[in-house]
Design a protein around this motif. Sequence first.
Motif, PDB file in Angstrom:
ATOM      1  N   PHE A   2       0.813  -1.213   0.000  1.00 43.80           N
ATOM      2  CA  PHE A   2       0.000   0.000   0.000  1.00 43.80           C
ATOM      3  C   PHE A   2       0.849   1.268   0.000  1.00 43.80           C
ATOM      4  O   PHE A   2       0.402   2.337  -0.423  1.00 43.80           O
ATOM      5  N   LEU A   3       2.105   1.169   0.468  1.00 42.55           N
ATOM      6  CA  LEU A   3       2.975   2.341   0.507  1.00 42.55           C
ATOM      7  C   LEU A   3       3.386   2.802  -0.886  1.00 42.55           C
ATOM      8  O   LEU A   3       3.889   3.914  -1.057  1.00 42.55           O
ATOM      9  N   LYS A   4       3.176   1.951  -1.891  1.00 43.61           N
ATOM     10  CA  LYS A   4       3.553   2.298  -3.257  1.00 43.61           C
ATOM     11  C   LYS A   4       2.401   2.899  -4.067  1.00 43.61           C
ATOM     12  O   LYS A   4       2.557   3.215  -5.240  1.00 43.61           O
ATOM     13  N   ILE A   5       1.226   3.038  -3.431  1.00 41.27           N
ATOM     14  CA  ILE A   5       0.058   3.575  -4.137  1.00 41.27           C
ATOM     15  C   ILE A   5       0.348   4.985  -4.654  1.00 41.27           C
ATOM     16  O   ILE A   5       0.845   5.844  -3.916  1.00 41.27           O
ATOM     17  N   LYS A   6       0.035   5.215  -5.926  1.00 38.46           N
ATOM     18  CA  LYS A   6       0.296   6.515  -6.545  1.00 38.46           C
ATOM     19  C   LYS A   6      -0.980   7.218  -7.020  1.00 38.46           C
ATOM     20  O   LYS A   6      -0.928   8.403  -7.376  1.00 38.46           O
ATOM     21  N   ASN A   7      -2.090   6.502  -7.049  1.00 36.86           N
ATOM     22  CA  ASN A   7      -3.326   7.084  -7.561  1.00 36.86           C
ATOM     23  C   ASN A   7      -4.479   6.876  -6.593  1.00 36.86           C
ATOM     24  O   ASN A   7      -4.502   5.903  -5.835  1.00 36.86           O
ATOM     25  N   LEU A 158       0.649  17.404  -6.126  1.00 32.74           N
ATOM     26  CA  LEU A 158       2.091  17.149  -6.152  1.00 32.74           C
ATOM     27  C   LEU A 158       2.389  15.715  -6.558  1.00 32.74           C
ATOM     28  O   LEU A 158       3.387  15.452  -7.251  1.00 32.74           O
ATOM     29  N   GLN A 159       1.527  14.781  -6.134  1.00 36.85           N
ATOM     30  CA  GLN A 159       1.746  13.389  -6.521  1.00 36.85           C
ATOM     31  C   GLN A 159       1.666  13.235  -8.036  1.00 36.85           C
ATOM     32  O   GLN A 159       2.476  12.544  -8.649  1.00 36.85           O
ATOM     33  N   LYS A 160       0.703  13.914  -8.648  1.00 36.93           N
ATOM     34  CA  LYS A 160       0.537  13.819 -10.094  1.00 36.93           C
ATOM     35  C   LYS A 160       1.738  14.420 -10.823  1.00 36.93           C
ATOM     36  O   LYS A 160       2.142  13.937 -11.887  1.00 36.93           O
ATOM     37  N   LYS A 161       2.303  15.483 -10.250  1.00 39.93           N
ATOM     38  CA  LYS A 161       3.451  16.138 -10.880  1.00 39.93           C
ATOM     39  C   LYS A 161       4.736  15.331 -10.721  1.00 39.93           C
ATOM     40  O   LYS A 161       5.570  15.272 -11.624  1.00 39.93           O
ATOM     41  N   THR A 162       4.904  14.712  -9.564  1.00 37.47           N
ATOM     42  CA  THR A 162       6.157  14.015  -9.272  1.00 37.47           C
ATOM     43  C   THR A 162       6.111  12.520  -9.551  1.00 37.47           C
ATOM     44  O   THR A 162       7.152  11.880  -9.694  1.00 37.47           O
ATOM     45  N   ILE A 166       1.850   8.301  -2.855  1.00 37.72           N
ATOM     46  CA  ILE A 166       1.074   9.238  -2.048  1.00 37.72           C
ATOM     47  C   ILE A 166       1.630   9.336  -0.631  1.00 37.72           C
ATOM     48  O   ILE A 166       1.711  10.426  -0.055  1.00 37.72           O
ATOM     49  N   ALA A 167       2.016   8.207  -0.053  1.00 36.15           N
ATOM     50  CA  ALA A 167       2.553   8.206   1.319  1.00 36.15           C
ATOM     51  C   ALA A 167       3.796   9.078   1.416  1.00 36.15           C
ATOM     52  O   ALA A 167       3.990   9.813   2.391  1.00 36.15           O
ATOM     53  N   THR A 168       4.652   9.029   0.399  1.00 35.68           N
ATOM     54  CA  THR A 168       5.886   9.814   0.397  1.00 35.68           C
ATOM     55  C   THR A 168       5.590  11.307   0.291  1.00 35.68           C
ATOM     56  O   THR A 168       6.168  12.125   1.020  1.00 35.68           O
TER      57      THR A 168
END
Length: 215
Positions: A2-7, A158-162, A166-168
Amino acid sequence: MFLKIKNIPKVYWSSEKPLNLKPKISTFFFLCLGLTLFGLGEGLLIVSFAGASPWSVLAQGIALNVDFSTGIITIFVSIGVLLLWVPLKQKPGIGTILNAIIIGLMIDVCIKFVPTPDNYISQILLAIIAVLTVGLGGGIYLVANLGAGPRDGLMVGLQKKTNLPIATVRAFLEITAMSIGWYLGGTVGVGTLLFALGIGPSVALSLFIVGKSFN
């Protein structure tokens, strides 16, 4: 995993777009449920007396250096964060408005009805529960896709840009706010550190659970 979730997951009750003034009943229900849990967690963190959230520390630190109250500075910070939405192409919705209303009401309810634990260990445990509750509520209301609050919208943008997890991104924002607030004189407690380090993984876990449970 779950820590790798990006969307932000899309489920059957997610709104097609944030600016939706006539959402499905199920979408509106989960939006309100998520915000209620979010506000409950914020309130529990306050009554735990283990330390305020990082953004409250930031507001407190700024208030110590200018002639405005912490509450007024909180409003200014929120407006500033909303302005950062423009280059990130984030869109507000009814959730953006209800964010402030419901969370504020739940904080007042907690302060009025939930007593502060007598011993330090219980205070820390309550702070941990608070962080997990905020994360759970945050994940649920974000999946509703009816507009995020200022900080959550900044996180998503910021997640979408980078393209970072999400956790990071959330951990980076919270630690940055806490660090600046502490440098300016704001008070940091164990609860502040727990929130800064734990809210990112908590939100990511909630998104993972909601995405798996309703797909």
